[in-house]
Scaffold this motif. Structure first.
Motif, PDB file in Angstrom:
ATOM      1  N   HIS A  80       0.824  -1.216   0.000  1.00  0.00           N
ATOM      2  CA  HIS A  80       0.000   0.000   0.000  1.00  0.00           C
ATOM      3  C   HIS A  80       0.857   1.265   0.000  1.00  0.00           C
ATOM      4  O   HIS A  80       0.492   2.254  -0.643  1.00  0.00           O
ATOM      5  CB  HIS A  80      -0.976  -0.008   1.176  1.00  0.00           C
ATOM      6  CG  HIS A  80      -2.100  -0.972   0.964  1.00  0.00           C
ATOM      7  ND1 HIS A  80      -3.062  -0.802   0.011  1.00  0.00           N
ATOM      8  CD2 HIS A  80      -2.407  -2.141   1.581  1.00  0.00           C
ATOM      9  CE1 HIS A  80      -3.916  -1.798   0.040  1.00  0.00           C
ATOM     10  NE2 HIS A  80      -3.532  -2.638   0.986  1.00  0.00           N
ATOM     11  N   ARG A  81       1.973   1.233   0.685  1.00  0.00           N
ATOM     12  CA  ARG A  81       2.892   2.385   0.661  1.00  0.00           C
ATOM     13  C   ARG A  81       3.396   2.620  -0.750  1.00  0.00           C
ATOM     14  O   ARG A  81       3.441   3.747  -1.229  1.00  0.00           O
ATOM     15  CB  ARG A  81       4.061   2.154   1.612  1.00  0.00           C
ATOM     16  CG  ARG A  81       4.987   3.369   1.712  1.00  0.00           C
ATOM     17  CD  ARG A  81       6.326   3.021   2.279  1.00  0.00           C
ATOM     18  NE  ARG A  81       7.019   2.169   1.302  1.00  0.00           N
ATOM     19  CZ  ARG A  81       8.205   1.655   1.500  1.00  0.00           C
ATOM     20  NH1 ARG A  81       8.835   1.848   2.635  1.00  0.00           N
ATOM     21  NH2 ARG A  81       8.775   0.910   0.585  1.00  0.00           N
ATOM     22  N   ASN A  82       3.790   1.553  -1.424  1.00  0.00           N
ATOM     23  CA  ASN A  82       4.296   1.682  -2.805  1.00  0.00           C
ATOM     24  C   ASN A  82       3.204   2.184  -3.747  1.00  0.00           C
ATOM     25  O   ASN A  82       3.477   3.005  -4.613  1.00  0.00           O
ATOM     26  CB  ASN A  82       4.860   0.356  -3.295  1.00  0.00           C
ATOM     27  CG  ASN A  82       6.156  -0.021  -2.599  1.00  0.00           C
ATOM     28  OD1 ASN A  82       6.775   0.794  -1.918  1.00  0.00           O
ATOM     29  ND2 ASN A  82       6.557  -1.263  -2.733  1.00  0.00           N
ATOM     30  N   LYS A  83       1.974   1.695  -3.577  1.00  0.00           N
ATOM     31  CA  LYS A  83       0.851   2.158  -4.401  1.00  0.00           C
ATOM     32  C   LYS A  83       0.634   3.660  -4.180  1.00  0.00           C
ATOM     33  O   LYS A  83       0.413   4.405  -5.136  1.00  0.00           O
ATOM     34  CB  LYS A  83      -0.429   1.412  -4.048  1.00  0.00           C
ATOM     35  CG  LYS A  83      -0.600   0.106  -4.732  1.00  0.00           C
ATOM     36  CD  LYS A  83      -0.921   0.343  -6.194  1.00  0.00           C
ATOM     37  CE  LYS A  83      -1.455  -0.921  -6.794  1.00  0.00           C
ATOM     38  NZ  LYS A  83      -1.367  -0.924  -8.237  1.00  0.00           N
ATOM     39  N   ALA A  84       0.690   4.094  -2.940  1.00  0.00           N
ATOM     40  CA  ALA A  84       0.496   5.519  -2.625  1.00  0.00           C
ATOM     41  C   ALA A  84       1.606   6.363  -3.247  1.00  0.00           C
ATOM     42  O   ALA A  84       1.342   7.446  -3.789  1.00  0.00           O
ATOM     43  CB  ALA A  84       0.440   5.722  -1.109  1.00  0.00           C
ATOM     44  N   ARG A  85       2.819   5.898  -3.180  1.00  0.00           N
ATOM     45  CA  ARG A  85       3.950   6.630  -3.785  1.00  0.00           C
ATOM     46  C   ARG A  85       3.793   6.723  -5.292  1.00  0.00           C
ATOM     47  O   ARG A  85       4.100   7.748  -5.885  1.00  0.00           O
ATOM     48  CB  ARG A  85       5.275   5.956  -3.451  1.00  0.00           C
ATOM     49  CG  ARG A  85       5.732   6.210  -2.061  1.00  0.00           C
ATOM     50  CD  ARG A  85       7.099   5.612  -1.828  1.00  0.00           C
ATOM     51  NE  ARG A  85       7.560   5.970  -0.503  1.00  0.00           N
ATOM     52  CZ  ARG A  85       8.659   5.526   0.038  1.00  0.00           C
ATOM     53  NH1 ARG A  85       9.433   4.683  -0.633  1.00  0.00           N
ATOM     54  NH2 ARG A  85       9.011   5.902   1.236  1.00  0.00           N
ATOM     55  N   GLN A  86       3.330   5.637  -5.917  1.00  0.00           N
ATOM     56  CA  GLN A  86       3.145   5.649  -7.363  1.00  0.00           C
ATOM     57  C   GLN A  86       2.010   6.603  -7.744  1.00  0.00           C
ATOM     58  O   GLN A  86       2.055   7.228  -8.784  1.00  0.00           O
ATOM     59  CB  GLN A  86       2.863   4.248  -7.877  1.00  0.00           C
ATOM     60  CG  GLN A  86       4.067   3.349  -7.826  1.00  0.00           C
ATOM     61  CD  GLN A  86       3.745   1.923  -8.223  1.00  0.00           C
ATOM     62  OE1 GLN A  86       2.591   1.575  -8.473  1.00  0.00           O
ATOM     63  NE2 GLN A  86       4.770   1.088  -8.259  1.00  0.00           N
ATOM     64  N   GLY A  87       1.008   6.707  -6.902  1.00  0.00           N
ATOM     65  CA  GLY A  87      -0.106   7.600  -7.152  1.00  0.00           C
ATOM     66  C   GLY A  87       0.293   9.054  -7.086  1.00  0.00           C
ATOM     67  O   GLY A  87      -0.261   9.902  -7.793  1.00  0.00           O
ATOM     68  N   ARG A  88       1.298   9.371  -6.263  1.00  0.00           N
ATOM     69  CA  ARG A  88       1.766  10.749  -6.135  1.00  0.00           C
ATOM     70  C   ARG A  88       2.719  11.127  -7.250  1.00  0.00           C
ATOM     71  O   ARG A  88       2.959  12.288  -7.488  1.00  0.00           O
ATOM     72  CB  ARG A  88       2.480  10.938  -4.786  1.00  0.00           C
ATOM     73  CG  ARG A  88       1.517  10.932  -3.620  1.00  0.00           C
ATOM     74  CD  ARG A  88       2.242  11.336  -2.367  1.00  0.00           C
ATOM     75  NE  ARG A  88       3.275  10.348  -2.029  1.00  0.00           N
ATOM     76  CZ  ARG A  88       3.357   9.729  -0.882  1.00  0.00           C
ATOM     77  NH1 ARG A  88       2.483   9.975   0.055  1.00  0.00           N
ATOM     78  NH2 ARG A  88       4.308   8.851  -0.640  1.00  0.00           N
ATOM     79  N   SER A  89       3.275  10.128  -7.925  1.00  0.00           N
ATOM     80  CA  SER A  89       4.251  10.415  -8.988  1.00  0.00           C
ATOM     81  C   SER A  89       3.578  10.841 -10.259  1.00  0.00           C
ATOM     82  O   SER A  89       2.523  10.528 -10.624  1.00  0.00           O
ATOM     83  CB  SER A  89       5.104   9.176  -9.275  1.00  0.00           C
ATOM     84  OG  SER A  89       5.831   8.837  -8.124  1.00  0.00           O
TER      85      SER A  89
END
Length: 89
Positions: A80-89
């Protein structure tokens, strides 16, 4: 005693494999190739296996399934952390 050694060795191999997967995902900040259901399923199965292991009084499986459960929770968090980071990119 030999049977217990086999059980502990199998558990160690599985736990190291799962930890390596979670660590790789955390390090690369990627969720590529990992289903969002992988760790959810692993958490569910681990809870049930842990309950079963407690009921049959099997120390190898109690410890192994408790650690696998913690690994699954960590994996879910990293996913979920990685998904959130990808969403902000």
């Amino acid at each position: 005693m030999f049977t217990s050694i086999i059980g502990w060795l199998a558990s160690a191999i599985l736990i190291v494999t799962l930890l390596w997967q979670v660590w790789t995902q955390a390090k690369t900040h990627s969720d590529k190739g990992v289903s969002r259901w992988l760790f959810a399923g692993q958490i569910s199965a681990s809870v049930l296996f842990l309950l079963y292991s407690l009921r049959v009084h099997n120390g190898v499986f109690v410890v192994s399934n408790a650690v696998i459960l913690l690994t699954a929770i960590a994996g879910q968090w990293v996913f979920h952390r990685n998904k959130a980071r990808q969403g902000r990119s």
